[in-house]
Structure formats: C-alpha cells, structure tokens
Design a protein around this motif. Structure first.
Motif, short mmCIF file in Angstrom:
data_model
loop_
_atom_site.label_atom_id
_atom_site.label_comp_id
_atom_site.label_asym_id
_atom_site.label_seq_id
_atom_site.Cartn_x
_atom_site.Cartn_y
_atom_site.Cartn_z
N GLU A 313 0.81 -1.21 0.00
CA GLU A 313 0.00 0.00 0.00
C GLU A 313 0.85 1.27 0.00
OE1 GLU A 313 -0.45 -2.55 1.96
OE2 GLU A 313 -2.51 -3.28 1.68
N GLY A 314 2.06 1.19 0.58
CA GLY A 314 2.93 2.36 0.67
C GLY A 314 3.33 2.92 -0.67
N ARG A 315 3.22 2.10 -1.71
CA ARG A 315 3.59 2.58 -3.04
C ARG A 315 2.65 3.70 -3.49
NH1 ARG A 315 -0.27 -0.97 -4.02
NH2 ARG A 315 -1.42 -0.93 -6.00
N ILE A 316 1.43 3.76 -2.93
CA ILE A 316 0.44 4.74 -3.40
C ILE A 316 0.85 6.16 -3.03
CG2 ILE A 316 -1.98 5.43 -3.24
CD1 ILE A 316 -2.61 2.41 -2.74
N PRO A 317 1.10 6.48 -1.74
CA PRO A 317 1.60 7.83 -1.45
C PRO A 317 2.95 8.11 -2.10
CG PRO A 317 1.59 6.47 0.55
CD PRO A 317 0.82 5.74 -0.49
N LEU A 318 3.80 7.09 -2.25
CA LEU A 318 5.10 7.32 -2.90
C LEU A 318 4.91 7.74 -4.35
CD1 LEU A 318 7.31 4.37 -1.58
CD2 LEU A 318 7.55 6.80 -1.07
N SER A 319 3.95 7.15 -5.04
CA SER A 319 3.72 7.51 -6.44
C SER A 319 3.23 8.95 -6.55
CB SER A 319 2.69 6.56 -7.07
OG SER A 319 1.39 6.74 -6.49
N VAL A 320 2.36 9.36 -5.63
CA VAL A 320 1.86 10.73 -5.63
C VAL A 320 2.99 11.72 -5.43
CG1 VAL A 320 0.36 12.38 -4.44
CG2 VAL A 320 -0.44 10.06 -4.86
N VAL A 321 3.83 11.43 -4.43
CA VAL A 321 4.97 12.32 -4.13
C VAL A 321 5.93 12.40 -5.31
CG1 VAL A 321 7.03 12.54 -2.70
CG2 VAL A 321 4.84 12.05 -1.63
N ALA A 322 6.26 11.24 -5.91
CA ALA A 322 7.21 11.23 -7.02
C ALA A 322 6.72 12.05 -8.20
CB ALA A 322 7.49 9.79 -7.46
N VAL A 323 5.44 11.91 -8.55
CA VAL A 323 4.89 12.66 -9.68
C VAL A 323 4.81 14.15 -9.35
CG1 VAL A 323 2.82 13.04 -11.07
CG2 VAL A 323 3.60 10.70 -10.61
N GLU A 324 4.36 14.47 -8.13
CA GLU A 324 4.21 15.88 -7.77
C GLU A 324 5.57 16.57 -7.71
OE1 GLU A 324 1.45 18.56 -4.76
OE2 GLU A 324 1.79 16.44 -4.32
N LEU A 325 6.58 15.91 -7.16
CA LEU A 325 7.93 16.48 -7.13
C LEU A 325 8.46 16.68 -8.55
CD1 LEU A 325 9.55 14.37 -4.26
CD2 LEU A 325 9.06 16.82 -4.18
N SER A 326 8.18 15.73 -9.43
CA SER A 326 8.68 15.83 -10.81
C SER A 326 8.07 17.03 -11.53
CB SER A 326 8.34 14.54 -11.58
OG SER A 326 8.97 13.42 -11.03
N LEU A 327 6.79 17.26 -11.33
CA LEU A 327 6.09 18.29 -12.10
C LEU A 327 6.06 19.65 -11.40
CD1 LEU A 327 3.09 16.14 -13.41
CD2 LEU A 327 5.33 16.55 -14.46
N SER A 328 6.62 19.72 -10.21
CA SER A 328 6.66 20.99 -9.48
C SER A 328 7.72 21.92 -10.05
CB SER A 328 6.97 20.72 -8.01
OG SER A 328 7.24 21.92 -7.32
N PRO A 329 7.54 23.25 -9.88
CA PRO A 329 8.65 24.19 -10.18
C PRO A 329 9.85 23.83 -9.31
CG PRO A 329 6.60 25.39 -9.79
CD PRO A 329 6.33 23.95 -9.42
N LYS A 330 11.04 24.13 -9.79
CA LYS A 330 12.27 23.74 -9.09
C LYS A 330 13.10 24.96 -8.68
CE LYS A 330 11.62 19.31 -10.31
NZ LYS A 330 10.45 19.43 -11.17
N SER A 331 13.72 24.87 -7.53
CA SER A 331 14.66 25.91 -7.10
C SER A 331 15.62 25.34 -6.08
CB SER A 331 13.92 27.10 -6.49
OG SER A 331 14.85 28.04 -5.97
N ASN A 332 16.91 25.61 -6.27
CA ASN A 332 17.93 25.20 -5.30
C ASN A 332 18.62 26.41 -4.68
OD1 ASN A 332 19.47 26.17 -7.38
ND2 ASN A 332 20.75 24.35 -7.61
N THR A 333 17.98 27.59 -4.81
CA THR A 333 18.64 28.85 -4.42
C THR A 333 18.94 28.92 -2.92
OG1 THR A 333 16.48 29.89 -4.24
CG2 THR A 333 17.64 30.17 -6.32
N ALA A 334 18.06 28.38 -2.07
CA ALA A 334 18.24 28.53 -0.63
C ALA A 334 19.50 27.81 -0.16
CB ALA A 334 17.01 28.01 0.11
N TYR A 335 19.64 26.51 -0.52
CA TYR A 335 20.80 25.79 -0.01
C TYR A 335 22.09 26.21 -0.72
CZ TYR A 335 21.90 22.15 -3.53
OH TYR A 335 22.33 21.47 -4.64
N LYS A 336 21.97 26.67 -1.98
CA LYS A 336 23.15 27.19 -2.67
C LYS A 336 23.65 28.46 -1.98
CE LYS A 336 24.02 24.33 -6.04
NZ LYS A 336 25.33 23.61 -6.10
N ALA A 337 22.70 29.30 -1.52
CA ALA A 337 23.07 30.52 -0.79
C ALA A 337 23.77 30.16 0.50
CB ALA A 337 21.82 31.34 -0.52
N LEU A 338 23.25 29.15 1.21
CA LEU A 338 23.89 28.72 2.45
C LEU A 338 25.28 28.16 2.18
CD1 LEU A 338 23.87 28.14 5.47
CD2 LEU A 338 22.69 25.98 4.98
#
Length: 430
Positions: A313-338
């Motif tokens: 059953e755990g694959r279900i929330p994992l699939s949602v997270v993987a797709v949402e992370l893939s299709l989300s806008p991306k930014s690495n500015t915060a940790y690059k600044a640090l």
C-alpha cells in the motif's frame, strides 16, 4: 532431456563470437576482439550490473585463446588461493586468472597480484558490480590496460539469447521441442536486461508448462505466473543501488515523471523503503525548495504514511509524491546561498558582529554597549526598520540569488524590495 546445471550456466558462450549484446566491447570491429584473435589478452576489469555477462565474457575470452584459465570468486577465495594459482602459473607459463567480485578482496589480497601482473605471469580479468574506480586499488587499475563497463542487455539481445537457448540441442532446450509464441518471448525480454535472469526465467517457464504429444506447449498464463513470482531485486549495498537512487533524483530534478516512476519501481523491488523515503525528503528541499515550499512540507507526512502502511500500500503515497515532485517548479537557491556563506566562513571571510546585535541578556552588557541601539522590528510599521545585520566588512554581500519560479517569485519580490530599502537608507546615512 533434463540437465543438472542451470540453463544460464550451460549457455555460457565458449568463444567471443558467441557473446551476445556487448558489441561495443568485443564486437568484430573492436580493438579488444582483434587483440584476442591474435592471441593477446590484456589485463582488464569488467564492471556492470548482475547478468550483463561479465563472467560469460571472461570464459569466452579463455575459450578463444590457448592460455591456462583459472577462475575464483573473491567471496570465497583468499590470499593463499591466489598465491597457489600464481605459483602454478609460473610453471605452466602465461595464464589467465579470472576473479569474480574482485571488489570483495581487501587491499592486501589485491596487492598480492601486483608482482605476478608486472612479470607477466598472469593476465588478470577482474569482474565487479561496483565502480572499479571506487572499489579496486589504484595499483591494480593502473596495471589493467582495459576497464570496460558492460551495459544491461537490450531487448533484442535478450530475444537472441532466448531463441538460442530454445534451439540449442546440446546445451539448451532444443531437445525438448518447446512451442512458444514470439509474443511470449518478447514478454520475457521486456521483464529484464539481465541475461542470467532471462534464461533462468525461460527455464522455469518451460518446466512449468504442459507436455503434449508434440512437445512442450507454453501458454501466456504460465509466462505471466513465472514473471510475477520471479522476485526481482537488487543489492542495496551495491553500485547499482546508488545509481538507482541517483537516477530517481535526477529524473525528478529534470521534471521527467515517467522516468522517476520507473526508478522508484526498481527501488521498491529492492524493498528498502527507508532509503527511498530519505531520498525523496532530500529531493523536496534540495530541488524543489522555495519554488514550492508547501510541497516540501507535505513530503514528510507522506513518508510517515508510507512507514505506517508498509508495502504494497505504501507505493500509493510514494507515487503521488514522485509525480508531484517531478512536475513541481524547481529551485535550489536557498541551499546554494547557504553553501556560499559556509565557504566564506571556512575561508575566514568573517567580521565582527554589529554591536547592536550582540547579546545583551547579562550583567555588564550595557557597559560594553551591546544591544543598546538595537531596533525591535515589531515596533515599526510592516515589522521592518533599517539597521545593519551583516558585519561591516561584508554588509553588501548577497548570498541569496532568487529565481522567478513558482512561489519563489513572491519571495524574490520581497527580497528585492527590502534590498532596495536598505540601499536607499544607506544613501541617506552617508
């Protein structure tokens, strides 16, 4: 006719011309093929995923030469075994020593090969599932003229391998008169890029099928059953495992939801939910960051749901997270600044903390002037008032470089507005 040895073992190529799916390494036009045809075998390291044919290639090279051939596995052999082979090779002449899983040898065991390699007593063929640049001593690597990475077999190569096994009367399944549709062979080939697994699966399917007067008849139901119950997995301590995690993160970073789901599926077959969850949480803050902070906040509850549910059953929330992370806008500015700030600190790019920011919660702080001129932002309109926070020597430093992506557009506007107000205030004071 039933054999005691597994089909994958029986079907090992005996000469390099019989090797399937590695034409880039040992095809008829390659330098390695030409060397071996002329009787010259260079020491080499072969690495790649299980089932890509490392052991088969080593045995095929041996079969294509007149050299003595010794084969050991580093998980069971020790330094004494290597020394005995070297001593025997000194008497018989030039010999090939094949060491499977050579990365399992410790430094002392690997070093025991060096003198014999330098003297030409043995030609070493080492096989490993690990990256040899990480797992094999530099001294051994430098004495190996060839370091070859074997790739997973293509669908076409797997089909060729399966058909060869079905038609081979002596070593394969040809004497059993197996009737299997091409579509079912394709179904098997779609399952894996691992030659050994494909042959083992075919053998299981044939022996699970019904015999008729005309031979063995393979059905789609039997093929599907055997595929479902094969139990594909990977070593969660090996190079493949870390490459799968890397493939997952880079696919999400590159906004390829299909690729992310593929690597997630392979990792789930390995069964390490903890590593998958940890990597997805890192991805959220490393690659999504300020572009979608709401999503970052949702990943941890999703992971906790996975831990509560377990598999499947755990694959279900994992699939949602993987797709949402893939299709989300991306930014690495915060940790690059640090990271930029950390590098400055490590290089000694520091300065004295402004006196109005220093701790004033102790007796005697007022005499030192600590905190006396500090302005409490909540006492001002919009909870902001100009005062310097960075040390004087680096007060104009901008570590954070915002992007105009997703939610970060709003942060960018606020950041730039505040920076403008600071600049204007400085001008008024100068």
């Amino acid at each position: 006719m039933f054999h005691t040895e597994p089909l994958a073992y029986r079907m090992r190529p005996e000469r390099i011309e019989e090797v399937v799916g590695q034409d880039e390494i040992v095809g008829v036009d390659t330098p390695l093929y030409k060397m071996i045809q002329k009787g010259h075998v260079p020491s080499m390291l072969l690495y790649g995923e299980p089932g890509t044919g490392k052991t088969s290639l080593a045995f095929a090279i041996s079969g294509s030469t007149n050299k003595e051939f010794y084969a050991i596995n580093a998980t069971t052999a020790g330094k004494k075994d290597v020394e005995n082979i070297i001593n025997e090779a000194r008497m018989t002449g030039d010999a090939i020593l094949f060491i499977d899983e050579i990365h399992r040898f410790n430094k002392s065991q690997q070093d025991s090969l060096l003198k014999a390699l330098e003297q030409g007593v043995i030609t070493l063929i080492g096989a490993t599932t690990e990256n040899p640049f990480h797992s094999v001593n530099h001294a051994i690597r430098s004495r190996c003229g060839q370091i070859k990475q074997l790739k997973p077999l293509t669908k076409e190569a797997i089909i060729e391998l399966l058909n060869r096994a079905l038609s081979d009367q002596e070593k394969g399944l040809g004497s059993l008169n197996v009737h299997i549709d091409d579509s079912l062979i394709e179904l098997i080939s779609d399952t894996t890029g691992d030659g050994r697994t494909a042959l083992s699966l075919l053998e299981d399917i044939v022996y699970a099928s019904d015999e008729t007067e005309d031979g063995i008849q393979v059905t789609k139901e039997t093929v599907q059953y055997c595929i479902r119950n094969k139990g594909f997995s990977h070593d969660n301590k090996g190079d493949i495992y870390y490459n799968l995690l890397s493939g997952l993160q880079k696919s999400i970073r590159g906004s390829d939801a299909d690729a992310a789901l593929y690597y997630l599926a392979r990792l789930l077959e390995g069964g390490d939910l903890e590593a998958i969850s940890r990597r997805l949480l890192v991805i959220a803050y490393e690659d999504i960051g300020l572009a979608n902070p709401q999503l970052c906040a949702r990943v941890l509850p999703a992971i906790q749901s996975v831990e509560r549910l377990g598999l499947p059953e755990g694959r279900i929330p994992l699939s949602v997270v993987a797709v949402e992370l893939s299709l989300s806008p991306k930014s690495n500015t915060a940790y690059k600044a640090l990271d930029k700030a950390i590098k400055h600190v490590q290089k000694g790019v520091t300065g004295d903390i402004p006196v109005h920011l220093k701790d004033a919660h102790y007796q005697g702080a007022k005499e030192l002037g600590h905190g006396l001129e500090y302005k409490y932002p909540h006492n001002y309109p919009n909870s902001w008032v100009y005062q310097e926070y960075l040390p004087e020597s680096i007060r104009n430093m901008n570590y954070y470089q915002p992007k105009e992506l997703g939610e970060e557009k709003r942060y960018k506007n606020v950041y730039e507005k505040l920076d403008h107000l600071r600049q204007e205030s400085r001008k008024k004071q100068s």
